[in-house]
Design a protein around this motif. Sequence first.
Motif, mmCIF file in Angstrom:
data_model
loop_
_atom_site.group_PDB
_atom_site.id
_atom_site.type_symbol
_atom_site.label_atom_id
_atom_site.label_comp_id
_atom_site.label_asym_id
_atom_site.label_seq_id
_atom_site.Cartn_x
_atom_site.Cartn_y
_atom_site.Cartn_z
ATOM 1 N N THR A 187 0.813 -1.066 -0.022
ATOM 2 C CA THR A 187 0.062 0.036 -0.002
ATOM 3 C C THR A 187 0.928 1.194 -0.031
ATOM 4 O O THR A 187 2.101 1.377 0.213
ATOM 5 C CB THR A 187 -1.084 0.169 1.318
ATOM 6 N N ARG A 188 0.315 2.509 -0.314
ATOM 7 C CA ARG A 188 1.236 3.553 -0.351
ATOM 8 C C ARG A 188 0.927 4.114 0.881
ATOM 9 O O ARG A 188 -0.213 5.160 1.280
ATOM 10 C CB ARG A 188 0.496 4.490 -1.294
ATOM 11 N N GLY A 189 1.640 3.772 2.203
ATOM 12 C CA GLY A 189 1.375 4.192 3.506
ATOM 13 C C GLY A 189 1.056 5.430 3.596
ATOM 14 O O GLY A 189 0.431 5.958 4.604
ATOM 15 N N GLY A 190 2.010 6.657 2.921
ATOM 16 C CA GLY A 190 1.697 8.053 3.059
ATOM 17 C C GLY A 190 0.599 8.441 2.731
ATOM 18 O O GLY A 190 0.206 9.572 2.977
ATOM 19 N N SER A 191 -0.433 7.811 2.070
ATOM 20 C CA SER A 191 -1.735 8.420 1.421
ATOM 21 C C SER A 191 -2.729 7.872 2.648
ATOM 22 O O SER A 191 -3.829 8.525 2.426
ATOM 23 C CB SER A 191 -2.144 7.706 0.389
ATOM 24 N N TRP A 192 -2.429 7.492 3.874
ATOM 25 C CA TRP A 192 -3.405 7.036 4.538
ATOM 26 C C TRP A 192 -3.184 7.589 5.988
ATOM 27 O O TRP A 192 -2.132 7.887 6.642
ATOM 28 C CB TRP A 192 -3.553 5.609 4.976
ATOM 29 N N ALA A 193 -4.171 7.967 6.565
ATOM 30 C CA ALA A 193 -4.408 8.217 8.216
ATOM 31 C C ALA A 193 -5.167 7.282 8.999
ATOM 32 O O ALA A 193 -5.895 6.504 8.456
ATOM 33 C CB ALA A 193 -4.861 9.788 8.303
ATOM 34 N N VAL A 194 -4.935 7.379 10.334
ATOM 35 C CA VAL A 194 -5.639 6.538 11.155
ATOM 36 C C VAL A 194 -6.663 7.039 12.121
ATOM 37 O O VAL A 194 -6.297 8.122 12.733
ATOM 38 C CB VAL A 194 -4.688 5.496 11.984
ATOM 39 N N ALA A 195 -7.804 6.930 11.910
ATOM 40 C CA ALA A 195 -8.709 7.531 12.802
ATOM 41 C C ALA A 195 -8.511 7.427 14.534
ATOM 42 O O ALA A 195 -8.133 6.365 14.912
ATOM 43 C CB ALA A 195 -10.208 7.088 12.736
ATOM 44 N N ASP A 196 -8.754 8.310 15.147
ATOM 45 C CA ASP A 196 -8.156 8.213 16.710
ATOM 46 C C ASP A 196 -9.085 7.781 17.444
ATOM 47 O O ASP A 196 -8.856 7.572 18.783
ATOM 48 C CB ASP A 196 -7.559 9.779 17.110
ATOM 49 N N ILE A 254 -6.039 10.957 13.330
ATOM 50 C CA ILE A 254 -6.883 12.264 13.095
ATOM 51 C C ILE A 254 -8.139 11.956 13.869
ATOM 52 O O ILE A 254 -8.641 11.052 14.106
ATOM 53 C CB ILE A 254 -7.189 12.418 11.804
ATOM 54 N N ASP A 255 -8.653 13.293 14.374
ATOM 55 C CA ASP A 255 -9.717 13.263 14.983
ATOM 56 C C ASP A 255 -11.052 13.601 14.137
ATOM 57 O O ASP A 255 -10.790 13.506 12.794
ATOM 58 C CB ASP A 255 -9.693 14.758 15.921
ATOM 59 N N HIS A 256 -12.130 13.561 14.659
ATOM 60 C CA HIS A 256 -13.419 13.613 14.004
ATOM 61 C C HIS A 256 -13.599 14.660 12.862
ATOM 62 O O HIS A 256 -14.090 14.250 11.640
ATOM 63 C CB HIS A 256 -14.634 13.809 14.875
ATOM 64 N N GLN A 257 -12.938 15.722 13.208
ATOM 65 C CA GLN A 257 -13.137 16.763 12.359
ATOM 66 C C GLN A 257 -12.245 16.723 11.335
ATOM 67 O O GLN A 257 -12.860 16.984 10.016
ATOM 68 C CB GLN A 257 -12.553 18.090 13.151
ATOM 69 N N ARG A 258 -11.247 16.117 11.289
ATOM 70 C CA ARG A 258 -10.106 15.767 10.211
ATOM 71 C C ARG A 258 -10.904 14.603 9.378
ATOM 72 O O ARG A 258 -10.707 14.696 8.238
ATOM 73 C CB ARG A 258 -8.672 15.736 10.466
ATOM 74 N N VAL A 259 -11.669 13.931 9.973
ATOM 75 C CA VAL A 259 -12.115 12.644 9.112
ATOM 76 C C VAL A 259 -13.079 13.193 8.200
ATOM 77 O O VAL A 259 -13.218 12.958 7.149
ATOM 78 C CB VAL A 259 -12.565 11.711 10.289
ATOM 79 N N GLN A 260 -13.924 13.820 8.852
ATOM 80 C CA GLN A 260 -14.974 14.582 8.100
ATOM 81 C C GLN A 260 -14.241 15.420 6.863
ATOM 82 O O GLN A 260 -14.843 15.324 5.683
ATOM 83 C CB GLN A 260 -15.942 15.447 8.629
ATOM 84 N N GLN A 261 -13.415 16.325 7.057
ATOM 85 C CA GLN A 261 -12.617 17.012 5.983
ATOM 86 C C GLN A 261 -11.911 16.169 4.831
ATOM 87 O O GLN A 261 -12.284 16.242 3.730
ATOM 88 C CB GLN A 261 -11.734 17.841 6.657
ATOM 89 N N ILE A 262 -11.527 15.026 5.181
ATOM 90 C CA ILE A 262 -11.066 14.234 4.166
ATOM 91 C C ILE A 262 -12.041 13.305 3.482
ATOM 92 O O ILE A 262 -12.211 13.435 2.294
ATOM 93 C CB ILE A 262 -10.234 12.954 4.781
ATOM 94 N N ARG A 263 -13.105 13.234 4.115
ATOM 95 C CA ARG A 263 -14.247 12.601 3.380
ATOM 96 C C ARG A 263 -14.904 13.503 2.419
ATOM 97 O O ARG A 263 -15.388 13.287 1.521
ATOM 98 C CB ARG A 263 -15.462 12.135 4.389
ATOM 99 N N ASP A 264 -15.163 14.722 3.047
ATOM 100 C CA ASP A 264 -15.715 15.939 2.012
ATOM 101 C C ASP A 264 -14.918 16.053 0.767
ATOM 102 O O ASP A 264 -15.332 16.665 -0.196
ATOM 103 C CB ASP A 264 -15.944 17.139 2.979
ATOM 104 N N SER A 265 -13.344 16.168 1.016
ATOM 105 C CA SER A 265 -12.518 16.558 -0.012
ATOM 106 C C SER A 265 -12.424 15.334 -1.110
ATOM 107 O O SER A 265 -12.169 15.676 -2.288
ATOM 108 C CB SER A 265 -10.978 16.778 0.408
#
Length: 288
Positions: A187-196, A254-265
């Motif tokens: 996988t391209r590890g740099g492209s992924w974040a982990v929900a906190d 990443i917290d809930h706010q950043r999770v939502q930002q990634i989903r929206d983008s």
Amino acid sequence: MPGRLSVAATQACLLVGAILLFSFPGRAQQASSSTIPAFDIQLSVSPDAAARLGSQTLRIDVNFYGSPKPGVRANTPLGFGFIQGARVQAKSQIVHVQAFRPIANITWPPRVFIRVEPPDNHVICGTFGGNAEDVVAGPVRLSCALTSEATSRGIEIGTISKSNVADSYAIYSLLEPGGALNKISPTRGGSWAVADTTVNITDMNPAVPPDGQLKAPAENKNAFEQALWDFKVRQYERFHLTASEFSGAKPDLIDHQRVQQIRDSGQGGIVFFSAVYFNSNDTAALVY
């Protein structure tokens, strides 16, 4: 906290959808005990949460479960639970739990899971999971607050058992994109974040329990059933992850706010983990 993924977000987010069974070296079990000693729960409720709840009662679910004694037949109950009530108070209070004699089918030490159920969905309370010795060593501290103030008051969504911290994060580290998982599927590890914050059964899509997706391995059926029981008891649990506990490269949590930002983008991807569900002597585990 994570919700259902939209079609568009699904293309950008990775939901770790396989529930995996891991094996670890066994831990020595203690001698059998005829009773579970009494212990205390130190319960605190924020003033705002107490004002909202008024005179209502907080329900405390206490569950004990463990591995079967030699000769116990399959499908025999391996746990028991009870409900303890507590009046709402805008201060810390001690809730005393009486000693209990465990069911005859399980060996020592039983595992314990405690959950406080507020009668209002605007209030959130902590949970506790661990072994019998974890609760009798000192008061189990649980807090309740309004969902809007939980973070600012440092209220944990959940607590990983002290005895399971190392194994839980070892599993997460194996599954973290860019880590050991690459040996199985690059996988391209740099492209992924982990929900906190971990997901529970209501966040999973589809919301199917482990035995609805997996078959117990023929050589390890008993361990699978015990880990499945742990899931059934703790399936509504969520807790926060800590980056420093991961081995090797530390993930971008990443917290809930950043999770939502990634989903929206629609840019980048997110990995969600569940709690890790263990068998009674911590030699096998299930994780979503």
